[in-house]
Design a protein around this motif. Structure first.
Motif, mmCIF file in Angstrom:
data_model
loop_
_atom_site.group_PDB
_atom_site.id
_atom_site.type_symbol
_atom_site.label_atom_id
_atom_site.label_comp_id
_atom_site.label_asym_id
_atom_site.label_seq_id
_atom_site.Cartn_x
_atom_site.Cartn_y
_atom_site.Cartn_z
ATOM 1 N N ASN A 144 0.819 -1.203 0.000
ATOM 2 C CA ASN A 144 0.000 0.000 0.000
ATOM 3 C C ASN A 144 0.861 1.265 0.000
ATOM 4 O OD1 ASN A 144 0.464 -0.826 2.936
ATOM 5 N ND2 ASN A 144 -0.316 1.242 3.204
ATOM 6 N N GLN A 145 2.064 1.209 0.605
ATOM 7 C CA GLN A 145 2.942 2.374 0.589
ATOM 8 C C GLN A 145 3.506 2.629 -0.810
ATOM 9 O OE1 GLN A 145 5.568 1.039 3.794
ATOM 10 N NE2 GLN A 145 4.816 2.711 5.075
ATOM 11 N N LEU B 143 -3.576 8.898 1.391
ATOM 12 C CA LEU B 143 -4.359 8.069 2.312
ATOM 13 C C LEU B 143 -3.955 6.599 2.205
ATOM 14 C CD1 LEU B 143 -7.907 9.662 1.897
ATOM 15 C CD2 LEU B 143 -6.299 9.971 3.787
ATOM 16 N N VAL B 144 -3.710 6.143 0.980
ATOM 17 C CA VAL B 144 -3.292 4.753 0.796
ATOM 18 C C VAL B 144 -1.925 4.529 1.433
ATOM 19 C CG1 VAL B 144 -2.602 3.032 -0.930
ATOM 20 C CG2 VAL B 144 -4.679 4.377 -1.273
ATOM 21 N N TYR B 145 -1.023 5.496 1.305
ATOM 22 C CA TYR B 145 0.312 5.352 1.871
ATOM 23 C C TYR B 145 0.264 5.294 3.396
ATOM 24 C CZ TYR B 145 5.184 6.275 3.036
ATOM 25 O OH TYR B 145 6.451 6.189 3.561
ATOM 26 N N THR B 146 -0.557 6.146 4.009
ATOM 27 C CA THR B 146 -0.598 6.215 5.473
ATOM 28 C C THR B 146 -1.476 5.139 6.090
ATOM 29 O OG1 THR B 146 -2.423 7.824 5.328
ATOM 30 C CG2 THR B 146 -0.172 8.686 5.486
ATOM 31 N N TRP B 147 -2.244 4.411 5.268
ATOM 32 C CA TRP B 147 -3.128 3.383 5.822
ATOM 33 C C TRP B 147 -2.300 2.233 6.378
ATOM 34 C CZ3 TRP B 147 -4.128 -1.728 3.852
ATOM 35 C CH2 TRP B 147 -5.151 -2.397 4.529
ATOM 36 N N THR B 148 -2.648 1.836 7.586
ATOM 37 C CA THR B 148 -1.960 0.732 8.238
ATOM 38 C C THR B 148 -2.902 -0.449 8.339
ATOM 39 O OG1 THR B 148 -0.641 2.286 9.540
ATOM 40 C CG2 THR B 148 -0.737 -0.002 10.309
ATOM 41 N N PRO B 149 -2.574 -1.571 7.721
ATOM 42 C CA PRO B 149 -3.460 -2.730 7.805
ATOM 43 C C PRO B 149 -3.579 -3.216 9.234
ATOM 44 C CG PRO B 149 -1.355 -3.352 6.849
ATOM 45 C CD PRO B 149 -1.357 -1.859 6.955
#
Length: 477
Positions: A252-253, A452-458
């Motif tokens: 995602n990052q 937002l995709v980069y900062t999203w943490t699964p």
């Protein structure tokens, strides 16, 4: 732990629960001591005030203290425990002590682990807030830096090379002046100043070569094509940080960085014919501009390595920002001096005419003399640019120090579409404001989605192991 010990602890748990409904019983159980061990336990020492406050702040429900459970072993339970141990032939009193001491040590160890997790949670939360604030400041200063650079070139439109050298050599004076005062105040230590200067020399070389190659390529490329090529800077950041820092990025990052780059390209170049201008410029100048951004990415990764190595040499301490800025700027100015003949030729200024060019540029900057015609706005606008540019560089370096080179690059990249929008506003000295590009909204949307995709943490599934205590009868023991 024996069965009778487990039964006594279970009885203590139920005793603690029932005693909580009665003040008199609660006080008697909490203030009781364990005569068999020779020590008395006070409930006020079981959980500190700060620990309770942190748990309440984080939404934790306080469990009964482990020491309270031991204190809740009244005379009846201890008598049962003693008689049970005697029936087993264990000697009674010493085995009671061993049972209780083992139980207390295990529970206190669990409390320490829980306290460590709570402290780590507080630290992570504070660190995220600090990074977010630093990133926001970097974005705002990045927009101001781009806008004021355009305004500073209004009075110095004939002397852009003078403005570049004024900023380069002016930073050395300002940074070392700040470094001196911070050293006198005790913020900068002798150990920081004694750090190896080799990495700072590398910073100076990379910044000087990046400036030289960037100027050479920019002279041949169109203004619309440079923002497209600048997105390779983010790709270089990912590759170099993975190679030299051993950093591994999630899918995602990587996808988020790709979307950010696409969003900037759409925002800046929609309807501008940038692709056609790249074909006209030729492959060599395009590759030279890409190499310039490679050198810039190497510079930021090297600074991150400097911060990490300094933390090891200073035994957990952190090197001051102005140590890195001062020495890096000093070596950059040194190598810029060595490259002046080449750089002046790129700007169309013969090296023999460079002294007179700098003299005329200084007269226009100060807005004095016969050469000041057409220099309206100086020296205010150039000085504003230099001040904001300096603040932007400090903010960018601070963000790199507390996060990573990629995060600082994303913050700087996010300022590009905001700067495009700022130029559509009625700014002084510029004249007619530019129109908003056709693909601005779509490009900005893609960019925000990428961030937002980069900062999203699964989500991470965590398993909590707990020990359940089951009551047993005396016959089972």
């Amino acid at each position: 732990m024996s069965a009778c010990c487990r039964f006594a602890i279970t009885a203590a748990l139920s005793t603690t629960t029932s005693n909580s409904n009665s003040n008199s019983n609660s006080n008697s159980s909490l203030n009781s001591s364990i005569p068999s061990t020779g020590h008395s336990y006070s409930s006020s020492n079981s959980i500190s005030f700060n620990q309770r406050r942190r748990r309440n702040k984080l939404g934790y429900h306080l469990r009964p203290s482990k020491l309270w459970i031991v204190q809740s072993l009244g005379q009846e339970e201890r008598g049962f425990l003693r008689s049970s141990e005697e029936e087993e032939g264990g000697g009674g009193e010493p085995q009671i002590n061993d049972c209780l001491n083992e139980f207390v040590e295990n529970r206190i160890g669990e409390d320490g682990e829980e306290e460590k997790k709570i402290n780590n949670g507080d630290y992570d939360h504070d660190r995220k807030v600090e990074v977010m604030l630093a990133a926001a400041a970097t974005v705002i200063l990045g927009v101001g830096n781009r806008v004021l650079y355009k305004l500073a070139l209004v009075p110095l439109k004939r002397y852009p090379f003078f403005l570049a050298q004024l900023a380069t050599f002016g930073y050395v004076v300002v940074y070392f002046s700040i470094l001196y005062f911070r050293y006198q105040a005790g913020i900068v230590t002798d150990e920081m100043l004694a750090l190896p200067k080799g990495p700072f020399v590398g910073v100076g070389i990379l910044e000087a070569l990046a400036a030289a190659s960037g100027m050479a390529a920019a002279a041949m490329l169109s203004g619309e094509s440079i923002p497209i090529l600048s997105q390779t800077f983010l790709i270089w950041q990912l590759l170099l940080s993975a190679i030299f820092l051993g950093r591994r990025y999630r899918v995602n990052q990587i996808l988020g960085c790709f979307l950010v780059a696409i969003g900037v390209i759409i925002t800046v170049t929609s309807g501008s014919g940038a692709g056609l201008s790249l074909k006209k410029a030729g492959l060599f100048w395009t590759l030279l501009m890409i190499a310039s951004f490679f050198l810039q990415a190497g510079d930021t990764v090297l600074k991150e390595i400097i911060f990490k190595n300094a933390a090891q040499k200073l035994k957990g301490g952190h090197v001051d920002l102005f140590v890195v800025n001062s020495y890096g700027s000093a070596f950059q100015a040194l190598f810029i001096c060595l490259l002046l003949p080449f750089l002046s030729k790129l700007w169309g200024i013969p090296f023999s005419h460079l002294p007179s060019y700098l003299k005329d540029g200084a007269a226009c900057f100060l807005n004095i003399g016969t050469l000041s015609k057409g220099c309206d706005g100086a020296p205010l606008l150039p000085l504003l640019f230099i001040m904001v540019n300096m603040a932007f560089n400090i903010s960018l370096l601070h963000l790199l120090k507390i996060s990573s080179a990629v995060v600082s690059c994303l913050a700087s990249t996010f300022s590009v579409p905001l700067s495009v929008y700022a130029f559509t506003l009625p700014l002084p000295y510029i004249g007619v404001a530019s129109s908003l590009p056709a693909g601005f909204v779509m490009g900005a949307s893609v960019l925000v989605v990428g961030l937002l995709v980069y900062t999203w943490t699964p989500p991470v599934r965590s398993t909590i192991s707990s020990t359940t205590v089951t009551p047993t009868t005396a016959a089972a023991s």
